[in-house]
Design an enzyme around this catalytic site. Structure first.
Site, PDB file in Angstrom:
ATOM      1  N   GLY A 655       0.796  -1.228   0.000  1.00 49.06           N
ATOM      2  CA  GLY A 655       0.000   0.000   0.000  1.00 49.06           C
ATOM      3  C   GLY A 655       0.817   1.260   0.000  1.00 49.06           C
ATOM      4  O   GLY A 655       0.349   2.327  -0.445  1.00 49.06           O
ATOM      5  N   GLU A 656       2.057   1.229   0.466  1.00 50.64           N
ATOM      6  CA  GLU A 656       2.889   2.422   0.526  1.00 50.64           C
ATOM      7  C   GLU A 656       3.404   2.786  -0.871  1.00 50.64           C
ATOM      8  O   GLU A 656       3.787   1.916  -1.645  1.00 50.64           O
ATOM      9  CB  GLU A 656       4.061   2.188   1.472  1.00 50.64           C
ATOM     10  CG  GLU A 656       3.643   1.875   2.906  1.00 50.64           C
ATOM     11  CD  GLU A 656       4.844   1.646   3.793  1.00 50.64           C
ATOM     12  OE1 GLU A 656       5.945   2.079   3.425  1.00 50.64           O
ATOM     13  OE2 GLU A 656       4.678   1.013   4.863  1.00 50.64           O
ATOM     14  N   SER A 657       3.413   4.071  -1.135  1.00 55.08           N
ATOM     15  CA  SER A 657       3.803   4.540  -2.472  1.00 55.08           C
ATOM     16  C   SER A 657       5.251   4.214  -2.790  1.00 55.08           C
ATOM     17  O   SER A 657       5.590   3.872  -3.932  1.00 55.08           O
ATOM     18  CB  SER A 657       3.566   6.055  -2.578  1.00 55.08           C
ATOM     19  OG  SER A 657       4.340   6.741  -1.583  1.00 55.08           O
TER      20      SER A 657
END
Length: 1453
Positions: A655-657
């Site tokens: 989920g982290e960019s």
């Protein structure tokens, strides 16, 4: 159109078929053609248009159609050559012109079609006919472009049916091979149009059109197997399928409503709704249902379509059939339409056609890559979709197709089959995803059908469960069938039975492959202890040869099992999981990025979220792993969206960019490296990948209200390709793909059966290109052991539950078959624990462990309970067939046997052994017929047994009625129940189990004996030895003895157990009873029977008889006579086999006890006499024992009869002959000096022990016995002469221990005892003196040479002196007074004569031999000195002795 009219039409069509069964002659065929011309003209004249004279053109009086028919009529009888030599177009064209004409009505067209059909079916057109290809093309073209004017709906339907009839006849004709691919496609196109046209017509047309379509497909694809050789011969290949859905009908609509065109199919003209398009009123665009038309074939396919009928058209047709499954997406439902019915109708029709094609084409599909590709991708993709349909009928058809595909093409469909089984069949059958009961049942039946295939389960296991890249299909199927077999909270249903059928089919398949050979096949061992080797690089050299692939799959199965354990650890803690995998050598000791990346890539059971987090981590090692992970993908030739689907399908995108950035960078780098055609650089691939993910979220997230348009997507991706724009078509294709099929950014985890999505299907297609080949398994059994290990426990549990709840005999028999198959396999692979568990489960269903209170009730219940009888029968079938591999299960089996014995249902000779003597002795018969025998133990039915809380106490009341109730006659029902139950038990052959126990393996036999003893011991503890309570322990003991006798060749295996059990009975019993009787006589019987066969065990067996000596006095007294008779029989039969001292000691001990028993002494003495008479069975090892036993019999005063005692003395005396014989044999035998000396010593000792025994009898109060013993004593001294080199030392012992002691004791008795007790003692004393004298004189010469002679001589003189001085009852005995001097005189004379007693010249202190002699002689008879040695002789003797050895005789005593 009425149903009656339809029926009449169908009948006329049938008549036309039957009228053309035989090939006509030349004249007959001309007549037939003429008849058909007349029929067509007749119908045309009935119409006003054709009935008047035609005057439209002054040059032509008749219409061309009529004219051509009449011209043909003129010519048909003028042709002289054979019909095969006449061009068919000449006599076909007039009819075909009528069919093509738009001016003719339906009746006329129908008759013309019938005429053409008749010509086709007469077999006139064949491959040998002139220009037959052109004729066939003309027929197809004419019929497919048929035009007619509709006058009424009924006529229209008839024409359509005849069109179908003619087209089908064309395909069935022998000349059909002359058709081109395009013509065949046109036929299919036309028939499919009629199918849709029939949707608005009558039911008959609908059915006929669909049937014709099926027949056409069958005709076409039945030629596929024959094309294999043809393809190899001419090098042709199938055409592509890209243009499948790109072609339309090709016709244009005329002003009057008719469809016109050269090849646009049959049409009818009508002012109303006769347009063909009305038949497709549910379709938005009818173009989508045309395969390919000749008019619209492009340049790439025109050449292929013009080729003869072959693979080209089949590819197009099959692709078309697959595309029909997409019809639901194009249906425009009307207000009156039934969407459910229509949703079933079209797919079912298409699936049925596909199934027909696969059935006929079979394995030949693999020879044509285009066809195989359609199956692998298009067909299976649709099958996955329709497999999840809510229609049971569709699911059933899909499953039928898959079954055919598995049968014919499984080697090419490995991944597809795995996906279908896991994502469709198992998912639906599980019933947890909205599937109805009907769907579950269909899926379950399909699974069972597959399980019935001989190699299905083996191939599932080898190809999927042993492949780390695949799911455990075999295990999943087994678990599902097992769970579905259990009725959890309800009654047994059809679903449970179907699932159970599947389980038993798998088990039965393994059992059938085993055959009747019960030897164990070697199972290749897997290497667990080898070091690290990258499992993803392990390959098999040959997937065809079992010698290669079987070890390979077993090794991969072992790796996969360890991987699953490691994955479980990883899913809980990734760090610990990697450490565990290192410990199990699945990862190297020092982790490297490539190994971890390969682990993530090829291990399906890892948590995909954890993989994504690991790959997106900023740690340097994780980044290296990410890039290595990307390099495991092959993106060559893939669109970007397909590659992205494949990549993101293996893990969950973080989920982290920043993590997303790192992941997509690795993907873009790998994709650009392999597909640099369109993209300028890897940055372009990265940006476009980001854009696709954003588009995917935008299009498929319900929270996004305003969706991105095509233009928005194109605008967002401007100038990303190295500063330039990407092609618009390329972007639009990507946009369409993402919009239609979502990229699953959150892949499903392994839990449960996954749902197949478009993204998953991309992974399936890709996986099919890299997976290991499908292994075709033959009927071998090398994998069955591993498979059975997975199946066995769940199957036993399922069978037990169903058997418990089922009532139908068919279901019960299915369970029994399953039980027997499991037993067979368990025995084959030595799975003893499983076999024991199976027996325990079966015993629960017999009803014997908790019966009612009355025996009759139990028997009646067994007669009525089919389940119980089947369980009992199965238990004993298993015991008889596979007893070698039963261990703890014997206890349950024997408990059942014991209860059946209590009920009186067992065979009479169950506890007998096969080696029983056919003619037992009378003594044994008396033992067997004693009142305490086993047959008399069962209490009479009129006695109420005592209640007991023990095991047997539960059954005591089974065997009797209440004492107060009179015994009643059994009813017919009871008699029938007894007969039925007894027959059922007899069919079990229970006796064979124990009779044939000699063939059981050692472990099984040991457990059988242990089980019997365990049950018997428990019963013994629970009973108090009342009559009824003894039945069980006695039966156990009988059976135990029978088993022991049957296993005489390996008696030591069980002997200790049997002996300890018998010993416990003997030592714990204080009162006579049947149990101890059976124990004692059973022990004797064992010894008697086994002694001839087991000489090495003689001592062990005879030692066991010492238990008899430990019997309680009351018990021993009760059975002493019978015991002695048995011992007598045993000795007479086996004396020659008893060679040890230990064995004979036991025998003689038993005989000695009987010496004082009134009833047993006779048999005991007879036995001893048998041993000692003639010395035939006397041995050095038993000599002393027998002599001692004879002494005891001689001492016995039973009946005050001295005869037996005298006989015993005679036997003792006669035994000296045996000593002489042994001495002679030893002399003749070449033995060493040391051995010879020892033997002489032993013989001397035996003789001494014998005379000591006689000495005791010389003191017997009975005169005749006492005196006879003294005579025997004298005789024994004489018998020594036959013994070679008798030890001289034994003579001194003889005098000290026997003669002197005897004389002293006799004198003491004579002086102190009453004359009433010892009569005529003077005579006995005299005999004793004579015995001493005779013995002394006999051995004088040898004794005189010994140093101890003087002491011996003084002893003799001393006894004579004492006897002479003795006074009996106050006065001397005259007889003794006369006898002693005389005896002394004889001795002295002999000593004088032999030179033993001479006057000595050495007179030292007055103690010389000479002086000592005369000193004692003077006390006996003083006159003997002068009488025997006058003075002159004495002096002479002295002179002689001066130089002689006389001085050596002087000894100081």
């Amino acid at each position: 159109m009425t149903m009656g009219h339809q029926a009449a039409t169908a009948a006329s069509l049938q008549n036309e078929v039957s009228s053309a069964l035989h090939k006509p002659t030349k004249g007959a065929f001309a007549c037939m053609v003429n008849s058909e011309i007349g029929a067509v003209l007749a119908v045309m004249r009935r119409n006003v248009r054709w009935g008047v004279q035609y005057a439209a053109d002054d040059d032509q009086l008749e219409h061309n159609l009529i004219h051509s028919l009449k011209e043909l009529r003129k010519q048909v009888f003028t042709w002289q050559q054979d019909w095969h030599q006449i061009e068919p177009a000449i006599y076909l064209n007039p009819f075909l012109n009528v069919i093509r004409s738009m001016e003719t009505g339906a009746p006329i067209t129908g008759v013309a079609l019938s005429s053409v059909y008749k010509i086709l079916t007469l077999d006139v057109l064949s491959v040998n006919t002139v220009n037959v290809g052109e004729a066939m093309q003309l027929i197809v073209d004419a019929v497919t472009s048929c035009k007619f004017e509709v006058t009424d709906p009924a006529s229209e339907e008839v024409v359509l049916m005849k069109i179908l009839q003619v087209l089908l006849a064309c395909m069935k004709s022998k000349a059909s091979s002359e058709l081109s691919n395009q013509r065949v496609i046109n036929i299919i196109n036309t028939c499919f149009r009629v199918v849709h046209e029939a949707s608005s017509k009558g039911e008959l047309l609908q059915r006929i059109s669909r049937h014709t379509m099926h027949e056409l497909v069958r005709c076409i694809f039945s030629r596929l197997p024959s094309l294999k050789i043809e393809k190899l011969a001419n090098g042709s290949s199938s055409v592509g399928t890209e243009e499948l859905e790109e072609h339309s009908f090709g016709g244009t609509q005329a002003e009057n409503g008719a469809l016109r065109g050269g090849n646009d199919g049959p049409t009818s003209t009508s002012d109303s709704s006769s347009d063909l398009t009305s038949g497709l009123r549910h379709m938005k665009d009818a173009k989508e249902f045309v395969i390919i038309s000749e008019a619209e074939a492009d340049s790439n396919t025109e050449k292929d379509m013009a080729e003869p009928f072959g693979a080209g058209c089949m590819v197009e047709i099959f692709h078309f059939l697959c595309s029909l499954l997409n019809v639901v997406d194009h249906i425009d439902m009307g207000p009156r339409s039934n969407p459910v019915a229509y949703d079933e109708d079209v797919p079912l029709f298409a699936l049925g056609l596909i199934n027909s094609a696969i059935e006929l084409g079979g394995p030949s599909f693999r020879d044509h890559p285009e066809l195989l590709s359609s199956i692998q991708e298009d067909l299976f993709c649709n099958l996955m979709q329709y497999g999840l349909s809510m229609s049971p009928l569709i699911l059933s058809t899909v499953c039928s197709i898959v079954l055919n595909l598995y049968h014919h093409l499984r080697a090419e469909l490995k991944v597809q089959l795995e996906a279908f089984f896991s994502c469709v069949l198992l998912r639906v059958a599980q019933g947890k995803h909205g599937s109805s009961y009907q769907l579950q049942e269909v899926a379950m039946e399909a699974l069972v059908d597959l399980c019935r295939q001989p190699t299905f389960m083996t191939e599932m296991y080898a190809n999927f469960d042993c492949d780390v890249a695949c799911s455990n299909v075999f295990e999943d199927i087994a678990n599902l069938l097992s769970k579905s077999s259990f009725p959890v909270n309800g009654p047994l249903s059809a679903m449970h039975v179907v699932a159970l059928d599947g389980m038993t089919s798998m088990i039965q398949g393994i059992a059938d492959r085993l055959g009747s050979d019960m030897s164990v096949s070697e199972v290749a061992a897997t290497e667990d202890g080898e070091g690290f080797k990258a499992f993803w690089t392990i390959e098999c050299e040959n997937f065809v040869d079992p010698n290669f692939w079987i070890p390979f799959v077993q090794k991969m199965r072992n790796i996969k099992q360890r991987l699953m354990v490691g994955a479980n650890h990883f899913n809980q803690n990734p760090k610990k999981g990697l450490e565990f995998l290192q410990q199990t050598h699945l990862l190297p000791d020092k982790l490297d990025p490539q190994s971890v990346a390969s682990l993530f890539r090829y291990t399906s059971c890892l948590d995909k979220t954890l993989i994504g987090d690991f790959l997106g981590n900023h740690d340097e090692f994780c980044i290296h792993v990410l890039h290595q992970f990307a390099r495991t993908f092959d993106f060559k030739g893939m669109n970007l969206d397909t590659a992205l689907r494949l990549f993101l399908g293996t893990f969950r995108l973080p989920g982290e960019s920043q993590k997303i950035q790192r992941v997509l960078e690795a993907f873009a780098e790998r994709y650009y490296e392999q597909s640099p055609d369109i993209l300028a650089n890897k940055d372009a691939a990265l940006l476009l990948s980001y854009s696709l993910i954003m588009l995917n979220t935008d299009q498929h997230n319900v929270q996004v209200k305003k969706k991105m348009t095509k233009e928005d997507f194109i605008r967002n991706n401007r100038h990303i390709n190295g500063g330039k724009d990407l092609p618009r078509e390329y972007l639009l294709e990507l946009y369409g793909s993402i919009c239609e099929n979502e990229i699953q950014l959150i892949p499903e985890q392994v839990a449960g059966f996954p749902l197949m999505t478009a993204g998953c299907w991309v992974n399936v297609v890709h996986k099919s290109k890299i997976v290991n080949p499908f292994i075709i398994c033959d009927s071998g059994t090398l994998l069955d052991h591993d498979m059975f290990a997975i199946l066995s426990r769940p199957t036993v549990a399922a069978l037990s539950v169903v058997f418990d709840q089922a009532e139908q005999e068919q279901v019960l028999q299915m369970c029994i078959d399953g039980f027997l198959a499991i037993a067979k396999i368990s025995a084959r692979y030595h799975l003893v624990e499983l076999l024991d568990d199976l027996i325990v489960s079966l015993c629960k269903f017999t009803g014997l462990l908790a019966p009612p209170f009355l025996a009759d009730e139990v028997i009646l219940a067994l007669a009525e309970d089919t389940k119980a009888r089947m369980a009992i029968t199965t238990i004993f079938i298993v015991a008889n067939r596979y007893g070698d591999y039963i261990r703890m299960g014997w206890k349950n089996i024997f408990e059942s046997v014991l209860i059946l014995h209590q009920l009186g249902l067992l065979p009479a000779g169950l506890a007998s052994d096969t080696a029983d003597d056919t003619e037992p002795s009378n003594d044994l018969e008396r033992v067997k017929s004693a009142p305490s025998s086993l047959s008399s133990l069962r209490p009479p039915s009129g006695i109420t047994p005592r209640k007991s809380s023990g095991f047997m106490g539960r059954f005591t009341q089974l065997l009797s009625f209440d004492i107060e109730e009179p015994k009643s006659l059994p009813t017919e029902e009871q008699l029938r129940a007894h007969r039925l139950t007894r027959e059922a038990i007899q069919s079990c052959h229970i006796d064979i189990i124990f009779i044939e126990s000699k063939f059981l393996q050692a472990d099984s036999l040991l457990h059988l004996v242990q089980s019997i003893i365990l049950v018997a011991s428990r019963l013994t503890k629970e009973t108090s030895f009342s009559l009824e309570d003894e039945v069980g322990p006695v039966f156990c003991l009988d059976l135990l003895i029978a088993i022991t006798l049957n296993n005489r060749d390996r008696i030591m295996l069980i002997w200790q157990l049997v002996y300890e059990h018998i010993a416990a009975i003997v030592q714990s019993t204080i009162m006579p009873c049947t149990l101890v009787e059976k124990a004692v006589f059973g022990l004797l019987r064992i010894c008697q029977r086994l002694l001839p066969y087991k000489e090495n065990l003689t001592d062990e067996l005879l030692k066991s008889l010492q238990l008899i000596l430990k019997l309680d006095a009351r018990v021993a007294d009760a059975y002493c006579e019978n015991i002695t008779n048995e011992v007598k029989r045993m000795v007479k039969s086996n004396a020659i086999h008893i060679r040890s001292h230990l064995g004979w000691r036991t025998i003689t001990s038993l005989l000695s006890i009987t010496a004082r028993h009134p009833e047993a002494s006779e048999a005991g003495f007879e036995t001893l006499a048998f041993i000692m008479s003639d010395g035939s069975h006397l041995l050095p090892c038993n000599y002393i024992l027998c002599v001692d036993a004879a002494r005891q019999f001689a001492e016995s005063r039973l009946g005050d009869d001295a005869h037996r005692s005298i006989s015993a003395l005679d036997m003792m005396m006669g035994s000296v002959v045996s000593l002489a014989r042994w001495s002679s044999e030893a002399k003749n035998a070449a033995v060493g000096e040391e051995a010879a000396v020892k033997l002489r010593e032993d013989i001397g000792e035996m003789w001494l022990r014998m005379v000591q025994a006689v000495r005791k009898l010389c003191l017997d109060p009975r005169e005749e016995v006492r005196n006879h013993a003294l005579l025997m004593l004298q005789g024994s001294v004489a018998g020594v002469d036959g013994i070679n080199q008798f030890p001289i030392a034994k003579w001194f012992q003889f005098f000290d221990l026997v003669i002197f002691t005897l004389l002293d004791e006799l004198l003491e008795i004579a002086l102190e005892s009453s004359p009433k007790d010892y009569r005529k003692m003077e005579e006995t004393l005299a005999l004793g003196m004579k015995a001493m004298t005779k013995a002394f004189l006999q051995q004088l010469q040898d004794l005189s040479q010994q140093p101890s002679f003087c002491r011996l001589w003084l002893g003799v003189l001393n006894r004579m002196e004492r006897y002479l001085k003795a006074k009996f009852r106050g006065k001397r005995s005259e007889k003794i007074h006369e006898l002693v001097p005389e005896l002394l005189k004889n001795i002295l004379l002999v000593m004088k004569t032999t030179g033993v007693l001479l006057a000595s010249s050495d007179d030292i202190a007055g103690d010389s031999f000479w002086q000592l002699t005369w000193l004692h002689v003077k006390n006996v008879c003083p006159s003997l000195h002068s009488e025997l040695y006058p003075d002159d002789e004495m002096q002479a003797n002295q002179n002689v002795s001066e130089g002689g050895p006389a001085g050596d005789q002087a000894v100081i005593v």
